[in-house]
Scaffold this motif. Structure first.
Motif, PDB file in Angstrom:
ATOM      1  N   ASP A   1     120.997  29.307 -50.682  1.00  0.00           N
ATOM      2  CA  ASP A   1     121.343  29.932 -49.855  1.00  0.00           C
ATOM      3  C   ASP A   1     120.778  31.218 -48.835  1.00  0.00           C
ATOM      4  O   ASP A   1     120.377  31.410 -49.497  1.00  0.00           O
ATOM      5  CB  ASP A   1     122.793  30.035 -50.521  1.00  0.00           C
ATOM      6  CG  ASP A   1     123.300  28.814 -50.926  1.00  0.00           C
ATOM      7  OD1 ASP A   1     123.445  27.934 -50.256  1.00  0.00           O
ATOM      8  OD2 ASP A   1     123.982  29.010 -51.803  1.00  0.00           O
ATOM      9  N   HIS A   2     121.159  30.944 -47.724  1.00  0.00           N
ATOM     10  CA  HIS A   2     120.129  32.439 -47.386  1.00  0.00           C
ATOM     11  C   HIS A   2     121.131  33.795 -48.141  1.00  0.00           C
ATOM     12  O   HIS A   2     122.522  33.587 -47.427  1.00  0.00           O
ATOM     13  CB  HIS A   2     120.039  32.101 -45.246  1.00  0.00           C
ATOM     14  CG  HIS A   2     119.923  34.085 -45.039  1.00  0.00           C
ATOM     15  ND1 HIS A   2     120.831  34.984 -44.933  1.00  0.00           N
ATOM     16  CD2 HIS A   2     118.643  33.383 -45.068  1.00  0.00           C
ATOM     17  CE1 HIS A   2     119.690  35.629 -44.005  1.00  0.00           C
ATOM     18  NE2 HIS A   2     118.813  35.776 -44.461  1.00  0.00           N
TER      19      HIS A   2
ATOM     20  N   TYR B   1     116.561  34.370 -50.352  1.00  0.00           N
ATOM     21  CA  TYR B   1     117.515  32.755 -50.771  1.00  0.00           C
ATOM     22  C   TYR B   1     117.841  32.825 -51.696  1.00  0.00           C
ATOM     23  O   TYR B   1     116.326  33.987 -52.753  1.00  0.00           O
ATOM     24  CB  TYR B   1     116.380  31.500 -49.951  1.00  0.00           C
ATOM     25  CG  TYR B   1     116.248  31.497 -48.677  1.00  0.00           C
ATOM     26  CD1 TYR B   1     117.296  31.268 -47.752  1.00  0.00           C
ATOM     27  CD2 TYR B   1     114.854  32.133 -48.043  1.00  0.00           C
ATOM     28  CE1 TYR B   1     116.446  31.253 -46.458  1.00  0.00           C
ATOM     29  CE2 TYR B   1     114.437  31.747 -47.222  1.00  0.00           C
ATOM     30  CZ  TYR B   1     114.871  32.207 -45.941  1.00  0.00           C
ATOM     31  OH  TYR B   1     114.652  31.515 -44.938  1.00  0.00           O
TER      32      TYR B   1
ATOM     33  N   GLY C   1     110.071  32.766 -47.351  1.00  0.00           N
ATOM     34  CA  GLY C   1     110.804  33.899 -47.486  1.00  0.00           C
ATOM     35  C   GLY C   1     110.829  34.163 -49.665  1.00  0.00           C
ATOM     36  O   GLY C   1     109.926  33.513 -49.692  1.00  0.00           O
TER      37      GLY C   1
ATOM     38  N   ARG D   1     125.346  34.188 -54.712  1.00  0.00           N
ATOM     39  CA  ARG D   1     125.774  34.893 -54.320  1.00  0.00           C
ATOM     40  C   ARG D   1     127.027  35.584 -54.739  1.00  0.00           C
ATOM     41  O   ARG D   1     127.147  37.085 -53.787  1.00  0.00           O
ATOM     42  CB  ARG D   1     126.798  34.245 -52.908  1.00  0.00           C
ATOM     43  CG  ARG D   1     127.069  35.738 -51.638  1.00  0.00           C
ATOM     44  CD  ARG D   1     127.887  34.434 -50.560  1.00  0.00           C
ATOM     45  NE  ARG D   1     126.863  33.813 -50.063  1.00  0.00           N
ATOM     46  CZ  ARG D   1     125.812  34.332 -48.741  1.00  0.00           C
ATOM     47  NH1 ARG D   1     125.866  35.323 -48.731  1.00  0.00           N
ATOM     48  NH2 ARG D   1     124.809  33.686 -48.393  1.00  0.00           N
TER      49      ARG D   1
ATOM     50  N   GLU E   1     113.275  36.634 -44.676  1.00  0.00           N
ATOM     51  CA  GLU E   1     114.684  36.736 -45.635  1.00  0.00           C
ATOM     52  C   GLU E   1     114.246  36.085 -46.956  1.00  0.00           C
ATOM     53  O   GLU E   1     113.126  36.291 -48.002  1.00  0.00           O
ATOM     54  CB  GLU E   1     114.795  35.042 -44.578  1.00  0.00           C
ATOM     55  CG  GLU E   1     114.504  35.244 -43.193  1.00  0.00           C
ATOM     56  CD  GLU E   1     115.839  35.893 -42.566  1.00  0.00           C
ATOM     57  OE1 GLU E   1     117.059  35.668 -42.825  1.00  0.00           O
ATOM     58  OE2 GLU E   1     115.253  36.234 -41.549  1.00  0.00           O
TER      59      GLU E   1
ATOM     60  N   GLU F   1     117.868  39.722 -45.949  1.00  0.00           N
ATOM     61  CA  GLU F   1     116.481  40.219 -45.607  1.00  0.00           C
ATOM     62  C   GLU F   1     116.552  41.194 -46.535  1.00  0.00           C
ATOM     63  O   GLU F   1     117.249  42.181 -46.455  1.00  0.00           O
ATOM     64  CB  GLU F   1     116.192  39.454 -43.911  1.00  0.00           C
ATOM     65  CG  GLU F   1     116.642  40.691 -43.173  1.00  0.00           C
ATOM     66  CD  GLU F   1     116.787  41.023 -41.523  1.00  0.00           C
ATOM     67  OE1 GLU F   1     116.151  42.259 -40.922  1.00  0.00           O
ATOM     68  OE2 GLU F   1     116.691  39.938 -41.426  1.00  0.00           O
TER      69      GLU F   1
ATOM     70  N   LYS G   1     109.462  27.916 -47.874  1.00  0.00           N
ATOM     71  CA  LYS G   1     110.740  28.721 -46.830  1.00  0.00           C
ATOM     72  C   LYS G   1     109.936  29.757 -45.984  1.00  0.00           C
ATOM     73  O   LYS G   1     110.830  30.571 -45.064  1.00  0.00           O
ATOM     74  CB  LYS G   1     111.770  29.889 -47.843  1.00  0.00           C
ATOM     75  CG  LYS G   1     112.419  28.052 -48.478  1.00  0.00           C
ATOM     76  CD  LYS G   1     113.777  28.488 -49.607  1.00  0.00           C
ATOM     77  CE  LYS G   1     114.775  27.689 -50.471  1.00  0.00           C
ATOM     78  NZ  LYS G   1     113.949  26.086 -50.633  1.00  0.00           N
TER      79      LYS G   1
END
Length: 122
Positions: A27-28, A22, A77, A84, A20, A31, A75
């Protein structure tokens, strides 16, 4: 025979795919779909991140210069310093397209967008 693909400092490419991503706010974003490795130097050049879409429809792929990623053990990740909105405006391609890998002008645009030096050094 079981091949360990992760240590404290090393990770196998099979374990990077699917990790993943972030942003700094937690915030995701997506991936890792794959990594691109320079065949001559052996340096990891890009992490290609899948972003957006639903059930594989409308999904976009964003090549992120490897130097923009930081692994966050909490995380489990990678973290990139992008919102975003910045990611939505970033260079990307659709699943049916092939980026211009090897075209230094294309790759320079990627690095310029993210404000990092190219992996090949200049």
């Amino acid at each position: 025979m079981d091949h360990k693909t992760e240590t404290t400092n090393l990770i196998g490419s099979d374990k990077v795919s699917g990790t993943e991503v972030y942003n700094g706010a937690g915030d995701h974003l997506g991936e890792i779909s794959s990594v691109m490795i320079d065949k001559v130097s052996g340096k990891v050049a890009y992490a290609v991140m899948s972003f957006g879409g639903f059930l594989g429809i409308g999904e976009q792929y964003h090549p992120l210069p490897w130097s923009t990623l930081t692994y966050d053990t909490d995380k489990g990740g990678y973290v990139v310093n992008l919102s975003r909105e910045q990611l939505e405006g970033a260079p990307h391609y659709e699943a049916r397209d092939t980026p211009d890998w090897g075209d230094r002008a294309y790759e320079r645009r990627l690095h310029d967008y993210y404000g990092v030096n190219p992996y090949w050094g200049i």
